[in-house]
Scaffold this active site. Structure first.
Site, PDB file in Angstrom:
ATOM      1  N   ARG A   1       0.842  -1.183   0.000  1.00 43.06           N
ATOM      2  CA  ARG A   1       0.000   0.000   0.000  1.00 43.06           C
ATOM      3  C   ARG A   1       0.883   1.241   0.000  1.00 43.06           C
ATOM      4  O   ARG A   1       1.923   1.285   0.672  1.00 43.06           O
ATOM      5  CB  ARG A   1      -0.932   0.016   1.216  1.00 43.06           C
ATOM      6  CG  ARG A   1      -2.127  -0.926   1.097  1.00 43.06           C
ATOM      7  CD  ARG A   1      -3.081  -0.450   0.023  1.00 43.06           C
ATOM      8  NE  ARG A   1      -4.280  -1.275  -0.096  1.00 43.06           N
ATOM      9  CZ  ARG A   1      -4.444  -2.236  -0.977  1.00 43.06           C
ATOM     10  NH1 ARG A   1      -3.451  -2.550  -1.812  1.00 43.06           N
ATOM     11  NH2 ARG A   1      -5.586  -2.911  -1.053  1.00 43.06           N
TER      12      ARG A   1
ATOM     13  N   GLU B   1      -3.752   8.099  -5.571  1.00 44.82           N
ATOM     14  CA  GLU B   1      -3.901   7.453  -6.869  1.00 44.82           C
ATOM     15  C   GLU B   1      -5.156   7.988  -7.553  1.00 44.82           C
ATOM     16  O   GLU B   1      -6.188   8.143  -6.896  1.00 44.82           O
ATOM     17  CB  GLU B   1      -3.990   5.931  -6.693  1.00 44.82           C
ATOM     18  CG  GLU B   1      -2.730   5.321  -6.109  1.00 44.82           C
ATOM     19  CD  GLU B   1      -2.810   3.804  -5.950  1.00 44.82           C
ATOM     20  OE1 GLU B   1      -3.796   3.201  -6.451  1.00 44.82           O
ATOM     21  OE2 GLU B   1      -1.910   3.223  -5.334  1.00 44.82           O
TER      22      GLU B   1
ATOM     23  N   HIS C   1      -0.690   0.792 -10.273  1.00 42.43           N
ATOM     24  CA  HIS C   1      -1.427  -0.146  -9.421  1.00 42.43           C
ATOM     25  C   HIS C   1      -2.006  -1.289 -10.264  1.00 42.43           C
ATOM     26  O   HIS C   1      -3.222  -1.539 -10.258  1.00 42.43           O
ATOM     27  CB  HIS C   1      -2.549   0.575  -8.670  1.00 42.43           C
ATOM     28  CG  HIS C   1      -2.957  -0.155  -7.420  1.00 42.43           C
ATOM     29  ND1 HIS C   1      -3.449   0.498  -6.304  1.00 42.43           N
ATOM     30  CD2 HIS C   1      -2.956  -1.473  -7.092  1.00 42.43           C
ATOM     31  CE1 HIS C   1      -3.745  -0.382  -5.359  1.00 42.43           C
ATOM     32  NE2 HIS C   1      -3.440  -1.586  -5.824  1.00 42.43           N
TER      33      HIS C   1
END
Length: 319
Positions: free
Chosen positions: A224, A253, A272
Protein backbone atom coordinates in the site's frame (compact mmCIF):
# COMPACT_ATOMS: atom_id res chain seq x y z
CA UNK A 1 -39.85 -14.51 3.19
CA UNK A 2 -38.48 -11.55 1.19
CA UNK A 3 -35.36 -11.98 -0.90
CA UNK A 4 -32.16 -10.67 0.71
CA UNK A 5 -30.89 -7.34 -0.56
CA UNK A 6 -27.40 -7.23 -2.05
CA UNK A 7 -26.04 -3.70 -2.27
CA UNK A 8 -23.19 -3.22 -4.74
CA UNK A 9 -20.90 -0.21 -4.37
CA UNK A 10 -20.40 -0.12 -8.08
CA UNK A 11 -17.57 0.60 -10.48
CA UNK A 12 -17.39 0.26 -14.24
CA UNK A 13 -17.69 -2.48 -15.41
CA UNK A 14 -20.21 -3.89 -12.94
CA UNK A 15 -19.74 -7.41 -11.54
CA UNK A 16 -21.27 -10.39 -13.29
CA UNK A 17 -23.61 -12.05 -10.80
CA UNK A 18 -25.60 -14.28 -13.16
CA UNK A 19 -26.05 -17.31 -10.87
CA UNK A 20 -27.65 -15.09 -8.24
CA UNK A 21 -30.53 -14.05 -10.50
CA UNK A 22 -33.82 -14.71 -8.72
CA UNK A 23 -32.07 -15.43 -5.42
CA UNK A 24 -31.31 -11.90 -4.28
CA UNK A 25 -32.41 -8.34 -4.97
CA UNK A 26 -29.39 -6.49 -6.33
CA UNK A 27 -29.15 -2.73 -5.90
CA UNK A 28 -26.31 -0.74 -7.41
CA UNK A 29 -25.16 2.45 -5.76
CA UNK A 30 -22.35 4.96 -6.05
CA UNK A 31 -20.41 6.51 -3.20
CA UNK A 32 -22.75 9.47 -2.87
CA UNK A 33 -25.80 7.25 -2.40
CA UNK A 34 -24.27 4.62 -0.16
CA UNK A 35 -25.24 6.09 3.22
CA UNK A 36 -28.95 6.15 2.33
CA UNK A 37 -28.93 2.55 1.06
CA UNK A 38 -26.85 0.86 3.78
CA UNK A 39 -29.76 0.34 6.24
CA UNK A 40 -31.69 -1.55 3.54
CA UNK A 41 -28.96 -4.07 2.68
CA UNK A 42 -28.27 -7.55 4.02
CA UNK A 43 -24.95 -7.82 2.15
CA UNK A 44 -22.61 -5.16 0.77
CA UNK A 45 -20.27 -5.94 -2.12
CA UNK A 46 -17.56 -3.29 -2.37
CA UNK A 47 -16.84 -3.60 -6.08
CA UNK A 48 -15.35 -0.09 -6.18
CA UNK A 49 -12.53 -1.08 -3.85
CA UNK A 50 -10.67 2.20 -4.42
CA UNK A 51 -13.49 4.18 -2.80
CA UNK A 52 -13.51 5.50 0.77
CA UNK A 53 -17.31 5.66 0.75
CA UNK A 54 -17.83 2.72 3.15
CA UNK A 55 -15.58 4.23 5.79
CA UNK A 56 -17.41 7.55 5.45
CA UNK A 57 -20.98 6.18 5.35
CA UNK A 58 -20.81 3.39 7.92
CA UNK A 59 -21.06 5.58 11.08
CA UNK A 60 -24.58 6.78 10.10
CA UNK A 61 -27.94 5.78 11.57
CA UNK A 62 -29.90 2.60 11.01
CA UNK A 63 -29.12 -1.11 10.66
CA UNK A 64 -26.05 -2.29 8.78
CA UNK A 65 -25.39 -5.27 6.47
CA UNK A 66 -24.45 -8.52 8.17
CA UNK A 67 -21.65 -9.13 5.69
CA UNK A 68 -19.31 -6.85 3.74
CA UNK A 69 -17.11 -8.26 0.98
CA UNK A 70 -14.45 -6.21 -0.76
CA UNK A 71 -13.14 -7.15 -4.19
CA UNK A 72 -9.58 -6.44 -3.07
CA UNK A 73 -6.89 -7.91 -0.87
CA UNK A 74 -6.61 -4.85 1.37
CA UNK A 75 -9.39 -3.62 3.67
CA UNK A 76 -7.83 -0.34 4.78
CA UNK A 77 -10.26 1.70 2.63
CA UNK A 78 -13.21 0.20 4.54
CA UNK A 79 -12.36 0.04 8.17
CA UNK A 80 -13.56 2.65 10.65
CA UNK A 81 -14.12 2.25 14.42
CA UNK A 82 -17.85 1.67 13.97
CA UNK A 83 -17.32 -1.15 11.47
CA UNK A 84 -14.58 -2.71 13.57
CA UNK A 85 -16.75 -2.70 16.70
CA UNK A 86 -19.96 -4.08 15.18
CA UNK A 87 -20.90 -7.71 14.40
CA UNK A 88 -20.64 -7.34 10.62
CA UNK A 89 -18.38 -9.94 9.00
CA UNK A 90 -15.77 -8.54 6.57
CA UNK A 91 -14.20 -10.71 3.88
CA UNK A 92 -11.69 -9.99 1.13
CA UNK A 93 -10.62 -11.32 -2.27
CA UNK A 94 -7.84 -13.54 -0.99
CA UNK A 95 -6.88 -16.10 -3.64
CA UNK A 96 -7.30 -13.89 -6.73
CA UNK A 97 -4.26 -11.60 -6.76
CA UNK A 98 -1.42 -13.52 -5.13
CA UNK A 99 0.16 -15.26 -8.12
CA UNK A 100 -0.15 -12.30 -10.53
CA UNK A 101 1.51 -10.00 -8.00
CA UNK A 102 4.29 -12.54 -7.41
CA UNK A 103 4.90 -12.74 -11.16
CA UNK A 104 5.00 -8.96 -11.39
CA UNK A 105 7.54 -8.72 -8.58
CA UNK A 106 9.70 -11.42 -10.18
CA UNK A 107 9.54 -9.46 -13.44
CA UNK A 108 10.74 -6.32 -11.67
CA UNK A 109 13.60 -8.20 -9.99
CA UNK A 110 14.72 -9.59 -13.34
CA UNK A 111 14.32 -6.21 -15.06
CA UNK A 112 16.52 -4.52 -12.47
CA UNK A 113 19.12 -7.30 -12.41
CA UNK A 114 19.42 -7.37 -16.20
CA UNK A 115 19.06 -3.58 -16.60
CA UNK A 116 16.14 -3.80 -19.01
CA UNK A 117 15.22 -0.12 -18.42
CA UNK A 118 18.76 0.84 -19.47
CA UNK A 119 18.59 -1.37 -22.55
CA UNK A 120 15.30 0.18 -23.67
CA UNK A 121 16.65 3.69 -23.16
CA UNK A 122 19.84 2.96 -25.10
CA UNK A 123 17.77 1.43 -27.89
CA UNK A 124 15.67 4.61 -28.02
CA UNK A 125 18.90 6.62 -28.36
CA UNK A 126 20.39 4.17 -30.95
CA UNK A 127 23.40 3.57 -28.72
CA UNK A 128 25.36 0.31 -28.55
CA UNK A 129 26.73 0.13 -25.00
CA UNK A 130 27.80 -3.24 -23.61
CA UNK A 131 27.21 -3.72 -19.87
CA UNK A 132 27.39 -6.50 -17.33
CA UNK A 133 24.25 -7.54 -15.49
CA UNK A 134 24.03 -9.00 -12.00
CA UNK A 135 22.94 -12.56 -11.14
CA UNK A 136 19.57 -13.15 -9.55
CA UNK A 137 20.37 -16.63 -8.26
CA UNK A 138 22.23 -16.32 -4.99
CA UNK A 139 20.97 -12.79 -4.27
CA UNK A 140 19.12 -12.02 -1.05
CA UNK A 141 15.58 -10.71 -0.68
CA UNK A 142 13.50 -9.59 2.26
CA UNK A 143 9.75 -9.85 1.72
CA UNK A 144 7.79 -7.73 4.21
CA UNK A 145 4.33 -9.17 4.75
CA UNK A 146 3.76 -12.84 5.54
CA UNK A 147 0.27 -13.10 4.12
CA UNK A 148 -0.71 -14.92 0.90
CA UNK A 149 0.85 -12.30 -1.37
CA UNK A 150 4.16 -12.32 0.49
CA UNK A 151 4.21 -16.10 0.47
CA UNK A 152 3.54 -16.29 -3.27
CA UNK A 153 6.37 -13.82 -3.88
CA UNK A 154 8.64 -15.88 -1.65
CA UNK A 155 7.92 -19.10 -3.53
CA UNK A 156 8.53 -17.56 -6.95
CA UNK A 157 11.76 -15.80 -5.95
CA UNK A 158 13.06 -18.98 -4.37
CA UNK A 159 12.39 -20.76 -7.68
CA UNK A 160 14.76 -18.21 -9.26
CA UNK A 161 17.45 -19.12 -6.74
CA UNK A 162 16.97 -16.08 -4.50
CA UNK A 163 17.56 -16.50 -0.76
CA UNK A 164 14.38 -15.10 0.80
CA UNK A 165 13.64 -13.99 4.35
CA UNK A 166 9.93 -13.54 4.98
CA UNK A 167 9.03 -10.98 7.67
CA UNK A 168 5.68 -10.86 9.46
CA UNK A 169 4.23 -9.02 12.41
CA UNK A 170 5.41 -11.68 14.84
CA UNK A 171 8.09 -14.37 14.58
CA UNK A 172 6.91 -17.89 13.86
CA UNK A 173 8.57 -21.13 12.86
CA UNK A 174 9.44 -20.12 9.30
CA UNK A 175 8.82 -16.36 9.51
CA UNK A 176 10.92 -13.58 10.96
CA UNK A 177 9.36 -11.03 13.29
CA UNK A 178 9.25 -7.28 12.74
CA UNK A 179 12.25 -6.80 15.01
CA UNK A 180 14.43 -8.70 12.52
CA UNK A 181 13.62 -6.42 9.59
CA UNK A 182 16.44 -3.90 10.06
CA UNK A 183 19.34 -6.39 10.18
CA UNK A 184 17.85 -8.39 7.30
CA UNK A 185 17.34 -5.30 5.14
CA UNK A 186 20.93 -4.23 5.71
CA UNK A 187 22.13 -7.42 3.96
CA UNK A 188 19.46 -7.65 1.26
CA UNK A 189 19.70 -7.02 -2.47
CA UNK A 190 15.90 -6.71 -2.72
CA UNK A 191 13.44 -5.36 -0.17
CA UNK A 192 9.86 -6.07 -1.21
CA UNK A 193 6.84 -4.65 0.59
CA UNK A 194 3.72 -6.81 0.37
CA UNK A 195 2.21 -5.98 3.76
CA UNK A 196 -1.26 -4.63 4.60
CA UNK A 197 -1.69 -1.01 5.64
CA UNK A 198 -2.29 -0.77 9.39
CA UNK A 199 -1.38 1.81 12.04
CA UNK A 200 1.80 -0.21 12.66
CA UNK A 201 2.91 -0.18 9.01
CA UNK A 202 1.95 3.39 8.05
CA UNK A 203 5.09 5.28 6.97
CA UNK A 204 7.42 2.44 7.99
CA UNK A 205 9.69 2.85 4.93
CA UNK A 206 11.37 6.18 5.61
CA UNK A 207 14.77 7.86 5.67
CA UNK A 208 15.93 5.72 8.55
CA UNK A 209 14.96 2.52 6.75
CA UNK A 210 16.43 3.46 3.37
CA UNK A 211 19.63 4.43 5.17
CA UNK A 212 19.93 0.83 6.38
CA UNK A 213 19.91 -0.62 2.86
CA UNK A 214 22.96 -1.36 0.75
CA UNK A 215 23.84 1.12 -2.03
CA UNK A 216 23.36 -1.71 -4.53
CA UNK A 217 19.93 -2.72 -3.21
CA UNK A 218 16.49 -2.11 -4.72
CA UNK A 219 13.13 -1.46 -3.04
CA UNK A 220 9.79 -2.66 -4.45
CA UNK A 221 6.34 -1.79 -3.10
CA UNK A 222 3.26 -3.78 -4.11
CA UNK A 223 1.60 -3.38 -0.70
CA UNK A 224 0.00 0.00 0.00
CA UNK A 225 1.26 3.46 -0.90
CA UNK A 226 1.04 5.11 2.54
CA UNK A 227 3.54 2.61 3.92
CA UNK A 228 6.28 4.54 2.09
CA UNK A 229 7.33 8.10 2.91
CA UNK A 230 7.63 9.08 -0.72
CA UNK A 231 9.77 12.19 -0.17
CA UNK A 232 12.25 10.07 1.77
CA UNK A 233 12.42 7.54 -1.06
CA UNK A 234 13.02 10.33 -3.58
CA UNK A 235 15.89 11.61 -1.45
CA UNK A 236 17.37 8.11 -1.09
CA UNK A 237 17.34 7.59 -4.85
CA UNK A 238 18.70 11.03 -5.72
CA UNK A 239 21.52 10.67 -3.19
CA UNK A 240 22.11 7.09 -4.39
CA UNK A 241 21.66 5.57 -0.98
CA UNK A 242 19.98 2.74 -2.89
CA UNK A 243 20.33 1.67 -6.52
CA UNK A 244 16.70 1.72 -7.55
CA UNK A 245 13.05 1.27 -6.64
CA UNK A 246 9.71 0.29 -8.15
CA UNK A 247 6.35 1.54 -6.90
CA UNK A 248 3.04 0.04 -8.00
CA UNK A 249 1.05 1.80 -5.25
CA UNK A 250 1.06 5.41 -4.07
CA UNK A 251 -0.28 7.67 -1.35
CA UNK A 252 -2.57 9.35 -3.87
CA UNK A 253 -3.90 7.45 -6.87
CA UNK A 254 -3.89 8.16 -9.72
CA UNK A 255 -0.45 9.71 -9.41
CA UNK A 256 -0.49 13.44 -10.17
CA UNK A 257 1.18 14.21 -13.53
CA UNK A 258 3.17 16.88 -11.67
CA UNK A 259 4.51 14.45 -9.06
CA UNK A 260 8.31 14.36 -8.85
CA UNK A 261 8.12 10.57 -8.69
CA UNK A 262 7.75 10.40 -12.49
CA UNK A 263 11.25 11.82 -13.01
CA UNK A 264 13.27 10.26 -10.20
CA UNK A 265 16.36 8.42 -11.52
CA UNK A 266 16.18 4.68 -10.92
CA UNK A 267 12.46 4.60 -10.10
CA UNK A 268 9.94 2.48 -12.01
CA UNK A 269 6.37 3.79 -11.70
CA UNK A 270 3.39 1.56 -12.57
CA UNK A 271 -0.34 2.35 -12.13
CA UNK A 272 -1.43 -0.15 -9.42
CA UNK A 273 -1.56 -3.00 -11.91
CA UNK A 274 0.59 -5.74 -10.39
CA UNK A 275 -2.36 -8.00 -9.55
CA UNK A 276 -4.48 -7.33 -12.61
CA UNK A 277 -4.17 -9.98 -15.31
CA UNK A 278 -6.66 -10.63 -18.13
CA UNK A 279 -10.00 -11.76 -16.70
CA UNK A 280 -9.35 -10.57 -13.15
CA UNK A 281 -12.74 -8.90 -12.80
CA UNK A 282 -14.50 -12.10 -13.87
CA UNK A 283 -12.53 -14.06 -11.27
CA UNK A 284 -13.53 -11.56 -8.58
CA UNK A 285 -17.20 -11.88 -9.56
CA UNK A 286 -17.04 -15.68 -9.58
CA UNK A 287 -15.42 -15.67 -6.17
CA UNK A 288 -18.14 -13.47 -4.68
CA UNK A 289 -20.97 -15.55 -6.19
CA UNK A 290 -19.48 -18.72 -4.68
CA UNK A 291 -19.13 -17.00 -1.31
CA UNK A 292 -22.69 -15.66 -1.46
CA UNK A 293 -24.01 -19.16 -2.07
CA UNK A 294 -22.21 -20.33 1.07
CA UNK A 295 -23.58 -17.38 3.07
CA UNK A 296 -27.17 -17.92 1.89
CA UNK A 297 -26.90 -21.61 2.86
CA UNK A 298 -25.72 -20.69 6.35
CA UNK A 299 -22.24 -22.08 5.73
CA UNK A 300 -19.05 -20.49 7.14
CA UNK A 301 -17.44 -17.89 4.92
CA UNK A 302 -13.80 -18.10 3.82
CA UNK A 303 -11.45 -15.10 3.84
CA UNK A 304 -12.80 -13.60 7.06
CA UNK A 305 -10.73 -10.57 8.07
CA UNK A 306 -9.72 -9.90 11.66
CA UNK A 307 -11.07 -6.35 11.73
CA UNK A 308 -8.88 -5.30 14.64
CA UNK A 309 -5.72 -6.47 12.89
CA UNK A 310 -6.83 -5.30 9.45
CA UNK A 311 -6.03 -8.57 7.66
CA UNK A 312 -6.50 -12.34 7.77
CA UNK A 313 -4.06 -13.78 10.33
CA UNK A 314 -1.63 -16.30 8.87
CA UNK A 315 0.26 -19.32 10.11
CA UNK A 316 3.69 -20.76 9.36
CA UNK A 317 4.95 -20.89 5.78
CA UNK A 318 4.94 -24.51 4.61
CA UNK A 319 8.22 -25.87 3.33
Amino acid sequence: MPEPVLLVLDADPSPRLGRLAGKVRVRHVDGAGLAAQLPLADVLLVWDFASDAVREAWPGDGPRPAWVHTASAGVDRLLCPELVDCDTVVTNARGVFEQPIAEYVAGLVLAFAKDLPGTLELQRLHRWRHRESVPVAGSRAVVVGAGPVGRAITRLLMALGVEVALVGRTARRTIHGAGDLGPLAARADWVICAAPLTPRTYGMFDTRFFGLMQPSARFINVGRGPMVVEDDLVEALRKRWIAGAALDVFRQEPLDPASPLWEVPGLIVSPHMSGDTAGWRDRLGEQFVAMYELWSAGQPLPNVVDKRLGYIPGTDLDG
